[in-house]
Design a protein around this motif. Structure first.
Motif, PDB file in Angstrom:
ATOM      1  N   LEU A  12       0.789  -1.308   0.186  1.00  0.00           N
ATOM      2  CA  LEU A  12      -0.013   0.037  -0.006  1.00  0.00           C
ATOM      3  C   LEU A  12       0.883   1.328  -0.087  1.00  0.00           C
ATOM      4  CD1 LEU A  12      -2.923  -0.803   2.554  1.00  0.00           C
ATOM      5  CD2 LEU A  12      -2.757  -1.005   0.044  1.00  0.00           C
ATOM      6  N   SER A  13       0.527   2.078  -0.950  1.00  0.00           N
ATOM      7  CA  SER A  13       1.342   3.263  -1.059  1.00  0.00           C
ATOM      8  C   SER A  13       1.171   4.152   0.137  1.00  0.00           C
ATOM      9  CB  SER A  13       1.131   4.037  -2.305  1.00  0.00           C
ATOM     10  OG  SER A  13       1.820   5.578  -2.449  1.00  0.00           O
ATOM     11  N   PRO A  14       2.431   4.700   0.679  1.00  0.00           N
ATOM     12  CA  PRO A  14       2.370   5.827   1.537  1.00  0.00           C
ATOM     13  C   PRO A  14       1.843   7.159   0.929  1.00  0.00           C
ATOM     14  CG  PRO A  14       4.674   5.589   0.950  1.00  0.00           C
ATOM     15  CD  PRO A  14       3.923   4.567   0.379  1.00  0.00           C
ATOM     16  N   GLU A  15       1.573   7.330  -0.110  1.00  0.00           N
ATOM     17  CA  GLU A  15       1.173   8.505  -0.751  1.00  0.00           C
ATOM     18  C   GLU A  15      -0.374   8.551  -0.579  1.00  0.00           C
ATOM     19  OE1 GLU A  15       2.762   8.978  -4.822  1.00  0.00           O
ATOM     20  OE2 GLU A  15       4.532   9.118  -4.069  1.00  0.00           O
ATOM     21  N   CYS A  16      -1.181   7.445  -0.132  1.00  0.00           N
ATOM     22  CA  CYS A  16      -2.442   7.347  -0.009  1.00  0.00           C
ATOM     23  C   CYS A  16      -2.606   7.151   1.397  1.00  0.00           C
ATOM     24  CB  CYS A  16      -3.125   6.162  -0.850  1.00  0.00           C
ATOM     25  SG  CYS A  16      -2.782   6.333  -2.570  1.00  0.00           S
ATOM     26  N   PRO A  17      -2.523   8.235   2.282  1.00  0.00           N
ATOM     27  CA  PRO A  17      -2.491   8.207   3.642  1.00  0.00           C
ATOM     28  C   PRO A  17      -4.099   7.782   4.482  1.00  0.00           C
ATOM     29  CG  PRO A  17      -2.482  10.632   3.322  1.00  0.00           C
ATOM     30  CD  PRO A  17      -2.197   9.678   1.889  1.00  0.00           C
ATOM     31  N   THR A  18      -4.953   8.147   3.578  1.00  0.00           N
ATOM     32  CA  THR A  18      -6.413   7.782   3.863  1.00  0.00           C
ATOM     33  C   THR A  18      -6.916   6.620   3.616  1.00  0.00           C
ATOM     34  OG1 THR A  18      -6.772  10.395   4.393  1.00  0.00           O
ATOM     35  CG2 THR A  18      -8.579   8.931   4.350  1.00  0.00           C
ATOM     36  N   LEU A  19      -7.364   5.866   4.472  1.00  0.00           N
ATOM     37  CA  LEU A  19      -8.134   4.671   4.027  1.00  0.00           C
ATOM     38  C   LEU A  19      -9.579   4.499   4.261  1.00  0.00           C
ATOM     39  CD1 LEU A  19      -6.489   1.058   4.024  1.00  0.00           C
ATOM     40  CD2 LEU A  19      -8.724   1.286   5.303  1.00  0.00           C
ATOM     41  N   LEU A  20     -10.388   3.976   3.726  1.00  0.00           N
ATOM     42  CA  LEU A  20     -11.850   3.962   3.568  1.00  0.00           C
ATOM     43  C   LEU A  20     -12.327   2.318   3.656  1.00  0.00           C
ATOM     44  CD1 LEU A  20     -11.402   6.418   1.616  1.00  0.00           C
ATOM     45  CD2 LEU A  20     -13.943   6.936   2.369  1.00  0.00           C
ATOM     46  N   LEU A  21     -12.972   1.762   4.620  1.00  0.00           N
ATOM     47  CA  LEU A  21     -13.589   0.701   4.537  1.00  0.00           C
ATOM     48  C   LEU A  21     -14.945   0.500   4.961  1.00  0.00           C
ATOM     49  CD1 LEU A  21     -12.185  -1.679   7.512  1.00  0.00           C
ATOM     50  CD2 LEU A  21     -11.910   1.087   7.217  1.00  0.00           C
ATOM     51  N   PRO A  22     -15.689  -0.576   4.560  1.00  0.00           N
ATOM     52  CA  PRO A  22     -17.140  -0.832   5.161  1.00  0.00           C
ATOM     53  C   PRO A  22     -16.901  -1.429   6.405  1.00  0.00           C
ATOM     54  CG  PRO A  22     -16.497  -2.486   3.593  1.00  0.00           C
ATOM     55  CD  PRO A  22     -15.211  -1.651   3.767  1.00  0.00           C
TER      56      PRO A  22
END
Length: 302
Positions: A12-22
């Motif tokens: 997973l890229s550190p350039e995508c610091p926000t994660l969404l999940l259900p």
């Protein structure tokens, strides 16, 4: 919990610091909202998560634009670098194990040991290792438990946040979201959940059917609560966006929950790239939605 990358050596890229999940719950609104966000942001699958406590399932390609036979698995990771977000889609629930003792057989009561807290702990550890900073959990609540109903307004989005002890967040309030009144860290089940995330008891989330469940016990028993508590315990910023719904066709609810997530992220769905990636578009409904509720009724019957 192990991560299997789509491409060898990738994570997973550190350039995508926000994660969404259900957070799996009634009506599957959280899962549908994540489906909508994955399809509309044109997020690419980067790998899978292997969690033994999640029931196995398999299906055809969920997002298309045509079904090419790519398998869809229970826990998949997606990323949209353009929007700096990662997304996890969970397609099946965490298992529950029913255990009986001699006394249980005499009384007819079982002890139900859910694996949700165990799953949430491992998931939070994975997010910390992956360098995530903000976790957004999308989930739904049983409308039959709603205490105050305002029929004059549209669907209200509720939230709880880890930025303060009482769950409030100024950013969420400014966006028109309402703090979930039933979140009370001093209530017995919320306190019990917190103790589990901190490792206070080795028996994890063991609940006796003989215990009297109160009205407010419903909320801390849902998956979003375990994810919230475990990620918060690891120092991650966590925001849960919630809506009330019933079982049935909740497509409309999922659009509104996904739109609330975009508001929180500062994204404009009208600016999402179109289906072919070369024009501005809006929401893109996933390929899998074409059969989610089956074909329409034969109108010749009426």
């Amino acid at each position: 919990m192990e991560f299997a990358p789509e491409d060898e050596g990738r994570s997973l890229s550190p350039e995508c610091p926000t994660l969404l999940l259900p957070g799996l719950s009634i009506g599957n609104v959280g899962q549908l909202a994540v489906d909508l966000l994955i399809a509309s942001t044109r997020a690419k699958r980067v790998g899978w998560l292997d969690a033994p406590s999640v029931l196995p399932c398999v299906g055809n390609d969920a997002y298309g634009p045509v079904a090419e036979g790519d398998l869809a698995l229970p826990l998949e990771a997606y990323e949209s670098p353009l929007h700096a977000i990662s997304l996890i889609q969970q397609r099946s629930p965490v298992i529950k194990v029913v255990r009986w003792s001699h006394r249980n057989y005499l009384t007819g009561c079982a002890f139900i040991q859910g694996m949700m807290v165990t799953f949430a702990k491992k998931f939070a550890n994975f997010l910390v290792r992956s360098g995530k900073q903000h976790v957004i959990v999308l989930s739904s609540l049983d409308s039959g438990r709603r205490k105050n109903i305002d029929a004059s307004s549209g669907m209200q989005i509720y939230y709880i946040s880890s930025v303060s002890d009482d769950g409030t967040d100024t950013d969420c309030e400014n966006l028109g979201f309402e703090k979930l009144a039933e979140y009370n860290p001093s209530q017995r089940r919320w306190k019990y959940l917190t103790s589990l995330t901190e490792g206070a008891t080795p028996q994890e989330d063991v609940i006796s059917d003989e215990d009297e469940l109160l009205e407010d016990d419903y909320y801390p028993g849902l998956p979003f609560a375990a994810l919230f508590s475990c990620c918060k315990a690891k120092g991650l910023r966590v925001t849960c966006l919630l809506c009330y719904c019933s079982e049935g066709d909740n497509i409309t609810d999922s659009f509104q929950l996904a739109a609330a997530a975009c508001k929180l992220l500062g994204l404009n769905p009208d600016k999402f790239r179109g289906k072919f990636g070369n024009e501005e578009g809006g929401w893109i409904t996933p390929l899998s939605w074409t059969t989610v509720y089956g074909p329409p009724p034969d109108m010749s019957l009426f």
